[in-house]
Write a protein that holds these residues in place. Structure first.
Motif, PDB file in Angstrom:
ATOM      1  N   GLU A 104      18.486   9.389  11.563  1.00 38.26           N
ATOM      2  CA  GLU A 104      17.763   9.135  10.333  1.00 38.26           C
ATOM      3  C   GLU A 104      16.280   9.343  10.603  1.00 38.26           C
ATOM      4  O   GLU A 104      15.795   9.022  11.689  1.00 38.26           O
ATOM      5  N   VAL A 105      15.580   9.878   9.602  1.00 40.53           N
ATOM      6  CA  VAL A 105      14.126  10.033   9.741  1.00 40.53           C
ATOM      7  C   VAL A 105      13.495   8.713   9.334  1.00 40.53           C
ATOM      8  O   VAL A 105      13.665   8.257   8.218  1.00 40.53           O
ATOM      9  N   GLU A 106      12.780   8.102  10.271  1.00 39.44           N
ATOM     10  CA  GLU A 106      12.241   6.744  10.005  1.00 39.44           C
ATOM     11  C   GLU A 106      10.852   6.838   9.400  1.00 39.44           C
ATOM     12  O   GLU A 106      10.132   7.784   9.642  1.00 39.44           O
ATOM     13  N   ASP A 111      11.052  13.304  19.773  1.00 42.54           N
ATOM     14  CA  ASP A 111      10.059  13.030  18.728  1.00 42.54           C
ATOM     15  C   ASP A 111       8.926  12.171  19.260  1.00 42.54           C
ATOM     16  O   ASP A 111       7.758  12.360  18.908  1.00 42.54           O
ATOM     17  N   LEU A 164      12.789  19.948   9.270  1.00 45.96           N
ATOM     18  CA  LEU A 164      12.378  19.355   7.997  1.00 45.96           C
ATOM     19  C   LEU A 164      10.908  19.687   7.747  1.00 45.96           C
ATOM     20  O   LEU A 164      10.147  18.917   7.186  1.00 45.96           O
ATOM     21  N   ARG A 217      15.555  -3.716   9.508  1.00 47.65           N
ATOM     22  CA  ARG A 217      15.912  -2.991   8.284  1.00 47.65           C
ATOM     23  C   ARG A 217      16.345  -4.030   7.259  1.00 47.65           C
ATOM     24  O   ARG A 217      17.378  -4.675   7.418  1.00 47.65           O
ATOM     25  N   LYS A 255       8.100   6.135   2.719  1.00 47.91           N
ATOM     26  CA  LYS A 255       7.577   7.495   2.910  1.00 47.91           C
ATOM     27  C   LYS A 255       7.984   8.351   1.727  1.00 47.91           C
ATOM     28  O   LYS A 255       9.008   8.094   1.072  1.00 47.91           O
ATOM     29  N   GLY A 299      15.822   6.920  -1.110  1.00 45.64           N
ATOM     30  CA  GLY A 299      14.661   7.434  -0.374  1.00 45.64           C
ATOM     31  C   GLY A 299      14.890   7.620   1.109  1.00 45.64           C
ATOM     32  O   GLY A 299      13.981   8.046   1.816  1.00 45.64           O
ATOM     33  N   ARG A 300      16.072   7.309   1.597  1.00 48.69           N
ATOM     34  CA  ARG A 300      16.337   7.493   3.034  1.00 48.69           C
ATOM     35  C   ARG A 300      16.620   8.967   3.318  1.00 48.69           C
ATOM     36  O   ARG A 300      17.336   9.624   2.573  1.00 48.69           O
ATOM     37  N   TRP A 301      16.045   9.458   4.422  1.00 51.74           N
ATOM     38  CA  TRP A 301      16.335  10.820   4.877  1.00 51.74           C
ATOM     39  C   TRP A 301      17.330  10.711   6.024  1.00 51.74           C
ATOM     40  O   TRP A 301      16.984  10.227   7.096  1.00 51.74           O
ATOM     41  N   PRO A 357      10.067  16.190  11.074  1.00 58.52           N
ATOM     42  CA  PRO A 357      10.587  16.628  12.374  1.00 58.52           C
ATOM     43  C   PRO A 357      11.111  18.050  12.287  1.00 58.52           C
ATOM     44  O   PRO A 357      11.188  18.632  11.193  1.00 58.52           O
TER      45      PRO A 357
END
Lengths: 140, 494
Positions: free
Chosen positions: B492-494, A6, A139, A78, A103, B473-475, A136
């Motif tokens: 995880e998608v950040e 990525d 998705l 986090r 997001k 909301g976390r992917w 990504p």
């Protein structure tokens, strides 16, 4: 750890991106200290994850070195809403800028990423930066 | 009369691999050019050969023939390191040693005048083999009168052979099988088809006819066999190791006091290295402890240097990171030299905005403190599974980045290595699928599956990947392992 393919798709030159594997946050901070002292970097990113905030003394030293060598130090944490009123616990009181990211999917393969500054010692809090990114592989 | 010897370590890359992995000795083993199924097999041991695994095959084909097959990559640098180590050993037996530039594992030694030091040249040659055996290498030696004679005899692989006169050597060489020599396989096969099986038969062929029919390479071999094309022995200059040893009166465990011993020794070694017009590329510490154990540590600066402060800083960091179980009684410090780079010799340098050399020195400090693998960079590789799409390689030097312009930028995933096992899904989920616990809420959106499978040549993997969005909301990037029937969190998608 970030997913290298990525980063490559993002346009980052992986061959010139050193990654320090440190066993804990304290060792990571010591490594950051050594890198800052070298003056060889414009940006250092410390991925602390769920780890506790750095000790105040270490933060102070990193902040001083960052100013001396004109280096930006980005700490990724986090955080969760730990307080009963939903406000987040403040971490890193020496940080010049503190932001929260979120997001939201706005289209089939588009996500709107929002960075909101909750603290900014120079410009004042409240400003936001919005960028639309694609998802990504898988998705989008 | 001049005497000459040849030492041959057959299939040196394979021996290097087996020395690094001694537990593989009872298995079929191959050296491959890449540790991938598509890698090409370069060297095989006898066990692998008996299972019809041959050089030139793909690694996947070898694995199909034997599930017990072990394989590894041996780089040119590893072979060069071993060659340098072997040179150090062979210099103990003769001051004039020449390693072959084209055939790794072949060394010529000048055996003239050694009769006064050793009872006989047979015992001398046997001593070489014994010494190499102790170092973990199998070898064959030949002592004779000509370069080609001893080379061909050593290649024949009959242990240790010593000739008493030139006629005996000529007679032996004529009986050596031609397929023992390292020659072009096509030429070898052609000669064998023509019934030319020994060097004697090859030598009997007319030289001009060989040049006309088989080309320049065959003619050159013929000339060498006749003793016409060899140059005189080009012995490598002996390099004495730069090292100092100190025997401590009392066991010492304190790193500050150990540094007080090390500092003057290192200064002497740096001066000695500088006198050779070299700079220090690495410092090795060998510590013998009071409890009769020993440990060895090696630190390397970012670039070869003669800066004592920089080297002492690295040694101090490594010593402080060590947990010594007992006091040090003997301390040996050794330095490795290297030539100065052209950049170090420049009188005027244009200073860049960011000092990359300073960054390299910082890496060396971090490596000294956290270990040699602490500083790395990602390298993309071919692989179906997410974890096989990249690997980490040590990063020793910082380079200027060359970022690429992209259109819409992608979100970046965080990846967990190894993946985190998730709780099994219940039959009844009244609150929805709580994949990341109650705090993150139930899954509200699922994208997938994306089926990924591979690794059939080693351990088959079949996974169904999904992206799931929790109420918070976390992917999350998860997969269901269809072999193990379990869910895992890949990232995880950040």
């Amino acid at each position: 750890m970030f997913y290298p393919p990525d980063f490559a798709a993002f346009g980052i030159d992986l061959a010139a991106l050193p990654v320090i594997h440190a066993p804990d946050a304290r060792k990571a901070a010591r490594a950051a200290d050594a890198l800052l002292r070298s003056g060889g970097f414009a940006l250092l990113a410390l991925d602390l994850g769920d780890a506790a905030a750095l000790p105040l003394g270490m933060q102070s030293r990193l902040a001083g070195l960052a100013m001396k060598h004109h280096t930006a130090v980005l700490c990724l944490l986090r955080q969760r809403a730990d307080r009963k009123d939903g406000r987040q616990v403040a971490r890193g009181s020496l940080a010049a800028v503190r932001g929260e990211s979120a997001k939201r999917r706005v289209d089939f393969d588009r996500f709107e990423c929002v960075l909101r500054a909750v603290k900014d010692k120079r410009l004042g809090p409240g400003w936001t930066h919005v960028e639309v990114c694609r998802g990504p592989d898988g998705l989008c | 009369m001049d005497r000459m010897a040849c030492v041959d370590l057959a299939a040196l890359p394979l021996q290097v691999l087996l020395r690094a992995q001694p537990e593989w000795r009872s298995y079929p083993v191959v050296v491959v050019d890449r540790d991938k199924p598509s890698g090409v097999i370069q060297w095989v041991n006898e066990r692998a050969r008996s299972q019809r695994i041959l050089p030139g095959m793909r690694y996947a084909a070898g694995l199909a023939l034997s599930r017990e097959l072990r394989g590894g990559v041996v780089s040119r640098a590893m072979v060069d390191d071993v060659t340098a180590e072997l040179l150090q050993r062979l210099w103990r037996f003769s001051p004039r040693v020449e390693p072959s530039s084209s055939d790794a594992g072949v060394f010529w030694l000048d055996a003239s005048g050694l009769g006064r030091l050793y009872p006989s040249l047979e015992l001398w040659a046997e001593g070489i083999r014994e010494d190499l055996r102790e170092a973990g290498f199998a070898s064959s030696t030949a002592v004779g009168f000509t370069r080609f004679g001893v080379y061909a005899t050593a290649k024949a692989g009959n242990g240790s052979v010593t000739f008493q006169n030139p006629a005996q050597e000529r007679s032996y060489v004529r009986r050596v099988s031609i397929d023992r020599l390292r020659i072009d396989p096509e030429l070898r096969d052609t000669l064998l088809r023509l019934g030319v099986r020994t060097l004697g038969a090859f030598l009997d062929l007319p030289a001009e006819g060989i040049r006309k029919r088989f080309g320049a390479a065959a003619y050159e071999l013929h000339q060498l066999a006749r003793g016409e094309g060899w140059t005189r022995l080009c012995a490598r200059e002996i390099v004495e190791p730069t090292e100092r040893t100190v025997y401590l009166d009392d066991p010492e465990i304190d790193s500050d006091r150990l540094m007080a011993w090390i500092e003057p020794l290192l200064a002497e070694l740096i001066a000695e290295t500088t006198a050779r017009r070299e700079v220090v590329a690495a410092v090795t510490l060998e510590l013998k402890l009071d409890n009769r154990s020993a440990c060895c540590e090696r630190v390397a600066p970012a670039a070869p240097t003669d800066d004592a402060a920089q080297l002492l800083g690295l040694v101090r960091l490594r010593l402080e990171a060590m947990q010594l179980p007992s006091g040090v009684v003997d301390l040996t410090i050794r330095t490795e030299g290297a030539g100065r780079s052209a950049r170090q010799l420049d009188l005027l340098q244009e200073a860049p905005h960011r000092d990359l050399d300073a960054a390299d020195r910082a890496f060396a400090r971090i490596r000294a403190e956290l270990g040699d693998g602490a500083v790395s960079r990602a390298r993309l590789s071919e692989g179906h599974l997410p974890g096989a799409g990249y690997d980490w390689e040590p990063m020793s030097r910082m380079t200027s980045p060359k970022p690429r312009e992209t259109g819409v930028r992608p979100l970046v995933r965080r990846v967990y290595a190894p993946p985190i096992a998730l709780a099994a899904r219940g039959r009844h989920e009244p609150d929805g699928w709580l994949v990341a616990g109650v705090a993150e809420g139930p899954v509200e959106e699922v994208v997938g599956p994306h089926i990924v499978s591979g690794g059939w040549w080693a351990r088959e993997v079949s996974r169904a990947y999904y992206y799931v969005r929790t109420r918070s909301g976390r992917w999350l990037w998860i997969y269901h392992d269809q072999k193990r029937r379990r869910w895992f969190l890949q990232g995880e998608v950040e």
